[in-house]
Design a protein around this motif. Structure first.
Motif, PDB file in Angstrom:
ATOM      1  N   ARG A   1       0.827  -1.212   0.000  1.00  0.00           N
ATOM      2  CA  ARG A   1       0.000   0.000   0.000  1.00  0.00           C
ATOM      3  C   ARG A   1       0.864   1.267   0.000  1.00  0.00           C
ATOM      4  NH1 ARG A   1      -4.612  -1.776   4.474  1.00  0.00           N
ATOM      5  NH2 ARG A   1      -5.619  -3.360   3.177  1.00  0.00           N
TER       6      ARG A   1
ATOM      7  N   GLU B   1      -5.743   3.432  -1.620  1.00  0.00           N
ATOM      8  CA  GLU B   1      -5.074   2.154  -1.885  1.00  0.00           C
ATOM      9  C   GLU B   1      -5.745   1.015  -1.130  1.00  0.00           C
ATOM     10  OE1 GLU B   1      -2.528   1.379  -3.961  1.00  0.00           O
ATOM     11  OE2 GLU B   1      -2.795   3.414  -4.701  1.00  0.00           O
ATOM     12  N   LYS B   2      -6.232   1.327   0.055  1.00  0.00           N
ATOM     13  CA  LYS B   2      -6.804   0.314   0.933  1.00  0.00           C
ATOM     14  C   LYS B   2      -8.157  -0.182   0.430  1.00  0.00           C
ATOM     15  CE  LYS B   2      -8.161  -0.228   5.802  1.00  0.00           C
ATOM     16  NZ  LYS B   2      -8.200   0.461   7.119  1.00  0.00           N
TER      17      LYS B   2
END
Length: 271
Positions: free
Chosen positions: A225, A255-256
């Motif tokens: 990430r 990103e998560k």
């Protein structure tokens, strides 16, 4: 220059002789100067590299790394042989006798060959007469999470265990509250953090999870990430230091979330 004739292939005895030549006068000055203490970290690193080769499922890499560990074993035995305390054959003699003693069901003395019988024989062999001694015998040099797991497992065999996973989770929550209180008071933070980690290992055990592997997976996830965040920042023509924490966390969450959606999709396919 030592007197040595190369061979097409070598065996363990050849390695033993090569180590002796390297450590002898006229051999390698660095090898000759090494001690158990100077080699300690090397041994640990080589063992971890074996573990990495196993994770890669690479026989060629595993063969190489096992060779590095074998070298460490012979090196330490050579140091002791020079000091006149023991040699490699005595090391082999000790482990052979240990294996025979701990496997009476295989070598003709009867028994069951269960984990409990193994532990009982191990305690007998080491002269451990109390449950506390079995906990004290867990190596202090182990990684902290593994050591906590082994200590907890031995305590559980003595009946000292939470009744279920929920009780372990409740203890984890309790330790988190105590850590938060310690932070607020700026007192005993290290101790309370240790208690929280120990409680987390207990939860992992109830779910048959290796805490070290769980943490290793999280480390890899963090790197993945982080890489995405840095790529997004670079695409803007900036560096990580150009953004404040709030901006970086916004990119982190971006990103998560795709990972979480992908995880739910995979879980849905298996239902």
């Amino acid at each position: 220059m030592v007197n040595f004739e190369p061979k097409p292939t070598y065996n363990v005895e050849d390695l033993r002789q090569i180590v002796a030549l390297l450590r002898a006068p006229g051999g390698c000055p660095w090898d000759g100067a090494q001690t158990h203490e100077s080699l300690r970290r090397n041994f640990i690193e080589e063992a971890y590299e074996v573990a990495e080769a196993i994770d890669e499922a690479s026989p060629a890499h595993l063969k190489e790394e096992l060779g590095d560990v074998l070298l460490q074993v012979l090196f330490h035995a050579s140091i002791e042989e020079d000091a006149g305390r023991f040699n490699l054959d005595e090391v082999a003699d000790g482990i052979c006798k240990k294996l025979i003693f701990r496997h009476p069901h295989v070598f003709g003395q009867g028994g069951e060959g269960t984990p409990d019988s193994w532990e009982a024989l191990k305690r007998q062999e080491k002269g451990q007469t109390t449950e506390t001694e079995t906990l004290q015998a867990v190596a202090k040099s182990l990684p902290g999470l593994w050591r906590a797991e082994k200590i907890q497992a031995k305590a559980a065999r003595a009946g000292f265990e939470w009744p279920n996973a929920q009780a372990a989770l409740d203890k984890l929550a309790e330790e988190l509250a105590e850590l938060q209180q310690a932070v607020a008071e700026d007192s005993n933070i290290e101790e309370e953090l240790g208690d929280l980690l120990f409680a987390a290992v207990k939860v992992a055990r109830f779910f048959h999870i290796d805490a070290e592997e769980a943490l290793a997976g999280t480390c890899e996830k963090f790197i993945r990430r982080f890489s995405g965040v840095e790529a997004a920042v670079t695409a803007q023509g900036r560096t990580m230091h150009d953004l404040d924490v709030a901006q970086l966390m916004a990119l982190w969450n971006r990103e998560k979330h795709p990972e979480q959606r992908e995880k739910k999709t995979r879980e849905g396919k298996h239902q």
